[in-house]
Design an enzyme around this catalytic site. Sequence first.
Site, PDB file in Angstrom:
ATOM      1  N   GLN A  48       0.842  -1.209   0.000  1.00 25.82           N
ATOM      2  CA  GLN A  48       0.000   0.000   0.000  1.00 25.82           C
ATOM      3  C   GLN A  48       0.876   1.259   0.000  1.00 25.82           C
ATOM      4  OE1 GLN A  48      -2.194  -0.917   3.599  1.00 25.82           O
ATOM      5  NE2 GLN A  48      -0.278  -1.461   4.611  1.00 25.82           N
ATOM      6  N   TYR A  84     -10.798   4.773  19.052  1.00 23.74           N
ATOM      7  CA  TYR A  84     -10.821   3.499  18.323  1.00 23.74           C
ATOM      8  C   TYR A  84      -9.992   2.436  19.040  1.00 23.74           C
ATOM      9  CZ  TYR A  84      -9.787   0.163  14.588  1.00 23.74           C
ATOM     10  OH  TYR A  84      -9.621  -0.987  13.845  1.00 23.74           O
ATOM     11  N   GLN A  85      -8.728   2.789  19.402  1.00 20.85           N
ATOM     12  CA  GLN A  85      -7.846   1.768  19.997  1.00 20.85           C
ATOM     13  C   GLN A  85      -8.397   1.255  21.327  1.00 20.85           C
ATOM     14  OE1 GLN A  85      -5.424   1.266  17.832  1.00 20.85           O
ATOM     15  NE2 GLN A  85      -4.351   3.162  17.277  1.00 20.85           N
ATOM     16  N   GLU A 129       1.003  -8.438  11.501  1.00 20.18           N
ATOM     17  CA  GLU A 129       0.818  -7.247  10.648  1.00 20.18           C
ATOM     18  C   GLU A 129       1.508  -7.523   9.322  1.00 20.18           C
ATOM     19  OE1 GLU A 129      -0.479  -3.945  10.407  1.00 20.18           O
ATOM     20  OE2 GLU A 129       0.562  -4.204   8.491  1.00 20.18           O
ATOM     21  N   ASP A 160       0.713 -12.194   6.488  1.00 21.07           N
ATOM     22  CA  ASP A 160      -0.722 -12.081   6.226  1.00 21.07           C
ATOM     23  C   ASP A 160      -1.497 -12.752   7.364  1.00 21.07           C
ATOM     24  OD1 ASP A 160      -2.774 -12.713   3.277  1.00 21.07           O
ATOM     25  OD2 ASP A 160      -3.329 -12.349   5.361  1.00 21.07           O
ATOM     26  N   GLY A 161      -2.432 -12.026   7.926  1.00 19.05           N
ATOM     27  CA  GLY A 161      -3.211 -12.559   9.039  1.00 19.05           C
ATOM     28  C   GLY A 161      -4.000 -13.795   8.665  1.00 19.05           C
ATOM     29  N   ASP A 179      -7.770  -5.672  13.907  1.00 15.62           N
ATOM     30  CA  ASP A 179      -7.657  -4.222  13.717  1.00 15.62           C
ATOM     31  C   ASP A 179      -7.200  -3.974  12.284  1.00 15.62           C
ATOM     32  OD1 ASP A 179      -5.308  -1.720  14.975  1.00 15.62           O
ATOM     33  OD2 ASP A 179      -7.122  -1.571  13.746  1.00 15.62           O
ATOM     34  N   SER A 180      -8.128  -4.139  11.358  1.00 10.83           N
ATOM     35  CA  SER A 180      -7.720  -4.122   9.941  1.00 10.83           C
ATOM     36  C   SER A 180      -8.127  -2.834   9.252  1.00 10.83           C
ATOM     37  CB  SER A 180      -8.410  -5.290   9.220  1.00 10.83           C
ATOM     38  OG  SER A 180      -9.783  -4.972   9.058  1.00 10.83           O
ATOM     39  N   SER A 181      -7.511  -2.611   8.119  1.00 11.35           N
ATOM     40  CA  SER A 181      -7.963  -1.519   7.251  1.00 11.35           C
ATOM     41  C   SER A 181      -9.231  -2.009   6.544  1.00 11.35           C
ATOM     42  CB  SER A 181      -6.844  -1.172   6.258  1.00 11.35           C
ATOM     43  OG  SER A 181      -5.995  -2.283   6.021  1.00 11.35           O
TER      44      SER A 181
HETATM   45  N1  SAM Z   1      -5.233   0.942  14.282  1.00  6.82           N
HETATM   46  C1  SAM Z   1      -5.552   1.930  13.278  1.00  6.82           C
HETATM   47  C2  SAM Z   1      -6.456   2.946  13.910  1.00  6.82           C
HETATM   48  O1  SAM Z   1      -6.207   3.397  15.006  1.00  6.82           O
HETATM   49  O2  SAM Z   1      -7.458   3.277  13.262  1.00  6.82           O
HETATM   50  C3  SAM Z   1      -6.177   1.421  12.013  1.00  6.82           C
HETATM   51  C4  SAM Z   1      -5.957   0.151  11.515  1.00  6.82           C
HETATM   52  S1  SAM Z   1      -4.357  -0.467  11.263  1.00  6.82           S
HETATM   53  C5  SAM Z   1      -3.394   0.812  10.599  1.00  6.82           C
HETATM   54  C6  SAM Z   1      -4.731  -1.509   9.894  1.00  6.82           C
HETATM   55  C7  SAM Z   1      -3.584  -2.432   9.586  1.00  6.82           C
HETATM   56  O3  SAM Z   1      -4.037  -3.647   9.000  1.00  6.82           O
HETATM   57  C8  SAM Z   1      -2.570  -1.838   8.594  1.00  6.82           C
HETATM   58  O4  SAM Z   1      -1.340  -1.647   9.232  1.00  6.82           O
HETATM   59  C9  SAM Z   1      -2.490  -2.890   7.471  1.00  6.82           C
HETATM   60  O5  SAM Z   1      -1.198  -2.998   6.944  1.00  6.82           O
HETATM   61  C10 SAM Z   1      -2.939  -4.134   8.207  1.00  6.82           C
HETATM   62  N2  SAM Z   1      -3.421  -5.227   7.339  1.00  6.82           N
HETATM   63  C11 SAM Z   1      -4.208  -5.117   6.248  1.00  6.82           C
HETATM   64  N3  SAM Z   1      -4.434  -6.335   5.717  1.00  6.82           N
HETATM   65  C12 SAM Z   1      -3.774  -7.240   6.507  1.00  6.82           C
HETATM   66  C13 SAM Z   1      -3.638  -8.661   6.479  1.00  6.82           C
HETATM   67  N4  SAM Z   1      -4.226  -9.405   5.522  1.00  6.82           N
HETATM   68  N5  SAM Z   1      -2.899  -9.253   7.450  1.00  6.82           N
HETATM   69  C14 SAM Z   1      -2.311  -8.505   8.429  1.00  6.82           C
HETATM   70  N6  SAM Z   1      -2.388  -7.152   8.500  1.00  6.82           N
HETATM   71  C15 SAM Z   1      -3.128  -6.531   7.548  1.00  6.82           C
END
Ligand code: SAM
Length: 312
Positions: A48, A84-85, A129, A160-161, A179-181
Amino acid sequence: METDGTEVPDSISAVIPGWFSEISPMWPGEAHSLKVEKILFQGKSDYQDVMIFQASDAPYSSTYGKVLVLDGVIQLTERDECAYQEMITHLPLCSIPNPKKVLVIGGGDGGVLREVARHSSVEQVDICEIDKMVVDVSKQFFPDVAIGYEDPRVTLHIGDGVAFLKAVPEGTYDAIIVDSSDPIGPAQELFEKPFFQSVARALRPGGVVCTQAESIWLHMHIIEDIVANCRHIFKGSVNYAWTTVPTYPSGVIGFMLCSTEGPHVDFKHPVNPIDAHESTNKSGRPLKFYNSEIHTAAFCLPSFAKRLIESK
Ligand code: SAM
């Protein structure tokens, strides 16, 4: 790549020069904008686009501070990340007695880790992550968020989760926090049925999962699918909660809370409240948002959402 803050990428100047506008097919026809003081980091990982900027002071309120953006979508700001956290962490962990083994999927900024660390019963925290760049920039630019990585109970897995969970022995965790995007890009599979099935398998009987579950104002179609899948997969409790995060699209974000068959879990009434001494973390920072009253209130839904979610 650090920048001197002069060049402004198209996604910033396209709408209002000098402002960041969050334009996404996930919320067509609307965009939240923040005035940009300075671009602090811009990079492209294998997964990304990663950008960090300093939001400028808002005239009648404190600034949002530094902002983390992934693929053009705001992930967190220093001002409102607490909402959120704290909620995504304490809604599940305060709902079961003595959580010991916790898994975080995503959450590369470290904020959920910071909140999990408040629970002295926790003995082991795994985090998976996918993007190391998110971990690295969070440690550099958001030390008060990434402080979670300093806890000795934490083990970081970069990957990958979806694959990580497939390899987890059955019944390993008391709690899993996803906690995903958004379901565009690397997180897409984290919203699909096979992933929820692997979560259920990785939880002990009466174990709990809390997953980021979008906005009732924007994504009821996504929420409907998540609820239907969860009701089919999780044979304990299945509840939807929500909270306010000003810099998330529509200003709110939801959470899906489910438990596996086994000891009953009443998500709406915390059995494991964080008492005073645990409400300050390693840096001495007290809870800014979560408390037991707001925990219970989070499950009170507007009628349009309540009707649809309860019908699934
Ligand atoms: N914690 C943040 C907040 O306070 O809003 C938002 C979410 S966090 C940044 C989302 C994370 O999910 C990102 O770092 C992204 O790289 C991760 N992510 C996305 N797809 C993933 C996957 N398939 N496996 C593991 N991590 C993943």
